[in-house]
Design an enzyme around this catalytic site. Structure first.
Site, PDB file in Angstrom:
ATOM      1  N   ARG A  52      -5.619   2.722  14.352  1.00  9.53           N
ATOM      2  CA  ARG A  52      -4.667   3.837  14.314  1.00  9.53           C
ATOM      3  C   ARG A  52      -4.954   4.834  13.201  1.00  9.53           C
ATOM      4  NH1 ARG A  52       0.016  -0.354  15.606  1.00  9.53           N
ATOM      5  NH2 ARG A  52      -1.040  -1.378  13.899  1.00  9.53           N
ATOM      6  N   LYS A  81      -7.779 -16.597  16.301  1.00  5.23           N
ATOM      7  CA  LYS A  81      -6.600 -17.439  16.227  1.00  5.23           C
ATOM      8  C   LYS A  81      -5.526 -16.725  15.391  1.00  5.23           C
ATOM      9  CE  LYS A  81      -7.169 -20.393  12.148  1.00  5.23           C
ATOM     10  NZ  LYS A  81      -5.853 -20.380  11.532  1.00  5.23           N
ATOM     11  N   ASP A  99     -12.777 -19.928  16.703  1.00  8.23           N
ATOM     12  CA  ASP A  99     -12.317 -20.765  15.603  1.00  8.23           C
ATOM     13  C   ASP A  99     -13.533 -20.875  14.693  1.00  8.23           C
ATOM     14  OD1 ASP A  99     -11.808 -22.833  13.829  1.00  8.23           O
ATOM     15  OD2 ASP A  99     -10.618 -23.968  15.255  1.00  8.23           O
ATOM     16  N   HIS A 100     -13.474 -20.161  13.566  1.00  3.41           N
ATOM     17  CA  HIS A 100     -14.721 -20.007  12.796  1.00  3.41           C
ATOM     18  C   HIS A 100     -15.271 -21.340  12.302  1.00  3.41           C
ATOM     19  CE1 HIS A 100     -11.856 -20.025   9.407  1.00  3.41           C
ATOM     20  NE2 HIS A 100     -12.869 -20.520   8.727  1.00  3.41           N
ATOM     21  N   LYS A 128     -19.624 -23.086  11.761  1.00  2.43           N
ATOM     22  CA  LYS A 128     -20.246 -23.601  10.540  1.00  2.43           C
ATOM     23  C   LYS A 128     -21.403 -24.527  10.911  1.00  2.43           C
ATOM     24  CE  LYS A 128     -16.059 -23.458   7.713  1.00  2.43           C
ATOM     25  NZ  LYS A 128     -16.509 -22.561   6.648  1.00  2.43           N
ATOM     26  N   GLU A 170      -7.134 -27.392   0.671  1.00  3.03           N
ATOM     27  CA  GLU A 170      -7.258 -26.107  -0.019  1.00  3.03           C
ATOM     28  C   GLU A 170      -6.609 -26.234  -1.384  1.00  3.03           C
ATOM     29  OE1 GLU A 170      -5.365 -23.570   2.998  1.00  3.03           O
ATOM     30  OE2 GLU A 170      -7.273 -22.520   3.081  1.00  3.03           O
ATOM     31  N   ASP A 225      -1.266 -23.958  11.342  1.00  2.00           N
ATOM     32  CA  ASP A 225      -2.293 -23.122  10.714  1.00  2.00           C
ATOM     33  C   ASP A 225      -3.656 -23.821  10.670  1.00  2.00           C
ATOM     34  OD1 ASP A 225      -2.873 -20.660   9.490  1.00  2.00           O
ATOM     35  OD2 ASP A 225      -2.878 -21.590   7.513  1.00  2.00           O
ATOM     36  N   HIS A 239      -8.511 -26.097  13.529  1.00  2.00           N
ATOM     37  CA  HIS A 239      -9.714 -26.565  12.838  1.00  2.00           C
ATOM     38  C   HIS A 239      -9.877 -28.086  12.922  1.00  2.00           C
ATOM     39  CE1 HIS A 239      -9.835 -22.550  11.489  1.00  2.00           C
ATOM     40  NE2 HIS A 239      -9.137 -22.676  10.381  1.00  2.00           N
ATOM     41  N   LYS A 283      -2.185 -27.618   1.243  1.00  2.00           N
ATOM     42  CA  LYS A 283      -2.435 -26.578   0.238  1.00  2.00           C
ATOM     43  C   LYS A 283      -2.112 -27.141  -1.135  1.00  2.00           C
ATOM     44  CE  LYS A 283      -1.900 -22.554   3.123  1.00  2.00           C
ATOM     45  NZ  LYS A 283      -3.322 -22.142   2.945  1.00  2.00           N
TER      46      LYS A 283
END
Lengths: 518, 317
Positions: A75, A181, A210-211, A215, A249, A268, A273, A373
């Site tokens: 935009r 995702k 899904d990255h 890998k 994480e 998440d 994953h 996390k």
């Protein structure tokens, strides 16, 4: 005249047809066909930090088609020049070494298309622009659309792509779409999204990214299992006691508190994953390394996992929130103190789940999935814990069970823990580790996961992308967990920021087992 | 001992030795790697043997190899033998050194480099010198970093390895030597030519050009390959390929640039034209038919770095 220096014979072809006598130079490797990539949400971080730097990594390695164009669709009132400058900055900051030169060589192929996502006329103009690019750059009518927008914009973009005819394939021209995702937030919204995608695109045109699957170390799971003779005979309930999959994480939710409140760690991380990695560990050998053969086997794993009944949830899962604590020398907020988080939130920042794959291979081998996390370090690993030998020949020794460790990140590699005799007159056994480091054996600079996935999408290879039925099966399992939590009156457990999660996670494993502290 | 570029890499000092004491020199290198109490583990995945000749100025063909090895080991950690035949050398001289990656308390050895300088009379002894020190179970890649007149010497070195790499850019009589090389491919293990890899962007650009043109089998193609003053061999290699694929009649022209790279390739047939030109780090493709003149396309040029090409050659093998 001598024969071909590459040692290959010349291509023969029908006498009257126009042919490319050097065509095997283009088809001999994984260089994609000519195409134009349209990125929706081109002014966002994903485009600048990941997509364009990854494209330039492909260019550096000679894997982009020569006839290639990128059209940024968003935009903001940017010019082509502004778009190129932003992307150049992204390549300089986030790209592999030496990719700036690749961008400079290809920058003329980048253009910007300003439009609101809901403006039908904007898509008509896009179609005209793409036709011009076909003429000028030889992209042959092939289109790849990338939804790099917030999920709330997916619906209107999909609708307009279908209405404008841009999603249609014809006369050997491909039209594909890459979807980021989250693929919905439960099975109902995922099905609705998939249904909307289906209005414009057949399943073989859709690439749900899904990255994690891009890998190298995740792909190496397939290589480890199916290119070696020694592992697969042991890869079953007779020899494997249990499997632990951890995605940890060290960061908290930071400024994403509002988003995270809606998802929690189970949506998440675990739904996508961790479950994707688990299916690669648990799947049967596919009949071929083709997209559908691999994904058929992955989805069978998910189908072999029952949905949880509400009364099973407390026994099979643990959820928790991190609490204020000193972490890495700093006092960090607890989850309930984070910006955008409700004071009475039940959203989990840690979850551990015991999954039972009810099939012949894994009937008595539980899979433990854990993600959180504010854990001590950022790490992703799969640990295959083998059973103890049936007879203890060395009574004075208490070696730990063998563990085959697949480290996805960091320190990518594979390690095997086993007992070894300590030199000396006594028969003492000590655990030692045989360690393969990916970065050492194959070089430090590996391509970003997005490079592989973008290339595969251009090649039309969906092996490393999630298929509709995989996504929906994963949601079925996760929905049953979330439903159980919602019906429970218990609040999430707590854990100190910087610890490996709540004590309650330990009971999930059962007698004689411990969570790894990677 | 010093730490070199990249905080995790560690390079030992050079350990000089006689040819008969190579094993002891390697041991001394390992002792140096572990002197600070580190665990030392070998991470090498290939044996690599490079053989070259010192020029009249004393510069060795393998002298650049130390730099190339730094690139090579990023992809394929190696035990590397760098053998230089030097007419000025009175007696053999050997230097052993290593590079390791520091990983906390352990060091992973990425390179064990054994540089050997020999008088020509020692040439026949090279295989016997190298063979006992090749690491079992690892593939051996031999790099013939020299011109190629002596097929017997080449064959003796080739027999050491599973895969041989040559760089035909070094050939001084390419019209004779390239067909010889092609014949050599038909016997023994695989042979990879670095110059063939270097030509990849040019081959790809020509192929892309034909995607835009209308070529019918049997059409007569004529063209010119213009090259830098040191680029006769590279131009000849490309010309042979185009002749074999297109039946093209090609002329080679020497240009003004001093280097060995190609400058320009032009192919014409049936009023159609394809032109590939080197521009900076890219090659630029122009294609036209009587009806259409396509916009020029830029393709990435060859990275051209010897170490990266070697790594690619080893990957391909």
């Amino acid at each position: 005249m001598i024969s071909d220096p590459a040692g290959q014979s010349a291509t023969s072809s029908p006498p009257q047809a126009s042919v490319n006598p050097l065509g095997d130079e283009l088809a001999g490797n994984r260089t994609a066909q000519p195409c134009a990539l349209v990125i929706f949400g081109a002014t966002g971080d994903l485009t600048k930090r990941k997509l364009v730097p990854s494209l330039m990594g492909l260019a550096k390695d000679g894997l982009l088609p020569a006839s290639f164009a990128v059209v940024g669709f968003a935009r903001r009132p940017w010019s082509d020049e502004h778009f190129r400058n932003e992307m150049l900055e992204g390549v300089g900051s986030f790209g592999r070494s030496d990719t700036r030169a690749s961008f400079e060589a290809l920058s003329d192929s980048f253009s910007y298309h300003q439009s609101d996502f809901s403006d039908a006329a904007g898509y008509e103009r896009l179609a005209e622009r793409l036709d011009e690019i076909d003429q000028q750059l030889g992209t042959k009518g092939n289109r790849l659309f990338y939804l790099a927008t917030p999920p709330s914009a997916y619906s209107v973009i999909l609708e307009n792509l279908a209405k404008s005819g841009l999603s249609r394939e014809s006369e050997g021209r491909f039209s594909r779409i890459i979807v980021e995702k989250p693929f919905g937030r439960d099975i109902a919204t995922a099905s609705a999204l998939n249904e909307q995608i289906r209005q414009g695109f057949d399943e073989n045109q859709v690439f749900r990214i899904d990255h994690y699957l891009g890998k190298e170390t995740v792909q190496n799971i397939l290589a480890l299992r199916f290119s070696n003779g020694i592992f697969e005979p042991l890869w079953n309930e007779n020899f494997v006691d249990h499997v632990q999959i951890t995605v940890a994480e060290s960061i908290g939710v930071g400024s994403r508190g509002g988003y995270f409140e809606e998802s929690g760690i189970i949506r998440d991380m675990i739904q996508n994953h961790l479950m994707q990695v688990m299916t690669l560990i648990a799947m049967e050998p596919p009949s071929a390394l083709t997209a559908d053969a691999v994904r058929d086997e992955k989805v069978k794993v998910l189908r072999a996992i029952r949905s949880f009944a509400p009364e099973e949830i407390d026994d099979a899962t643990v959820r928790a929130q991190y609490e204020r604590a000193s972490f890495e020398g700093t006092e960090v907020n607890g989850y309930l103190e984070e910006t955008g988080v409700a004071a009475d939130s039940n959203t989990e920042t840690f979850a551990a789940v015991r999954l039972c794959v009810e099939n012949w291979r894994w009937a008595k081998t539980p899979f433990f999935l854990r993600s959180g996390k504010r854990l001590p370090r950022r790490v992703t690993e799969v640990a295959i814990h083998f059973k103890q030998p049936p007879h203890h020949l060395f009574p004075d020794a208490s070696p730990k069970p063998n563990v085959l460790l697949i480290r996805v990140q960091p320190d990518e590699g594979v390690a095997l823990r086993f007992g070894s005799k300590v030199p000396g007159p006594d028969m003492r056994i000590r655990d030692v580790r045989m360690d393969f480091q990916y970065g050492t054996a194959f070089g430090a600079e590996t391509a970003d996961a997005y490079e592989r996935l973008l290339l595969d999408a251009m090649l039309g290879d969906g092996t490393l992308f999630a298929r509709r039925d995989e996504v929906e099966e994963a949601w079925r399992i996760v929905d049953s967990i979330v439903a159980g939590w919602q019906q429970s009156s218990a609040r999430p457990a707590t854990y100190a920021a910087g610890s490996w999660g709540p004590n309650a996670a330990g009971r999930l494993l059962g007698e004689g087992r411990e969570w790894r502290k990677p | 001992m010093t730490t070199i570029a990249g905080p995790q890499l560690f390079r030992t000092s050079a350990h000089a030795a006689n040819p008969g004491e190579l094993q002891q020199a390697l041991t001394a290198t390992w002792q140096e790697l572990g002197a600070a109490g580190n665990d030392v583990a070998r991470a090498v995945t290939i044996n690599f043997v490079a053989v070259g000749r010192a020029g009249s100025d004393g510069a060795a063909a393998t002298a650049d190899m130390q730099g190339a090895l730094d690139h090579l080991i990023r992809r394929s950690p190696a035990r590397a033998f760098l053998v230089t035949i030097d007419a000025a050398a009175a007696r053999p001289a050997v230097e052993v050194r290593a590079i390791a990656r520091d990983r906390g308390s352990s060091r992973h050895v990425l390179l064990e480099s054994i540089a050997v300088r020999l008088p020509p009379s020692w040439s026949p002894h090279v295989p016997g010198l190298v063979r006992p020190l090749l690491i079992n179970d690892l593939p051996t890649h031999v790099y013939w970093a020299d011109d190629w007149h002596d097929s017997a010497a080449f064959d003796a070195m080739r027999a050491l390895g599973d895969h041989t790499v040559v760089d035909s850019r070094r050939f001084t009589l390419p019209a004779v030597q390239l067909p010889e090389l092609h014949r050599a491919r038909t016997t023994g293990g695989p042979v990879t030519d670095l110059d063939w890899l270097r030509l990849r962007p040019w081959r790809r650009a020509c192929a892309e050009g034909f995607e835009r043109l209308h070529f019918l089998p049997g059409t007569t193609v004529q063209g010119v390959i213009r090259h830098g003053r040191g680029g006769t061999s590279t131009a000849t290699l490309l010309a042979h390929w185009l002749e074999s694929r297109l039946g093209a009649q090609l002329a080679l022209e020497e240009g003004e640039t001093p280097d060995s790279a190609l400058e320009n390739v032009t192919l014409r047939f049936a009023e159609q034209e394809l032109e590939v030109t080197r521009t900076g780090s890219c090659v630029l493709l122009k294609a036209s038919t009587p009806a259409v003149c396509y916009l020029p396309l830029r393709l990435p040029g060859s990275r051209g770095n010897e170490g990266e090409l070697l790594a690619a050659a080893i990957d391909i093998a």
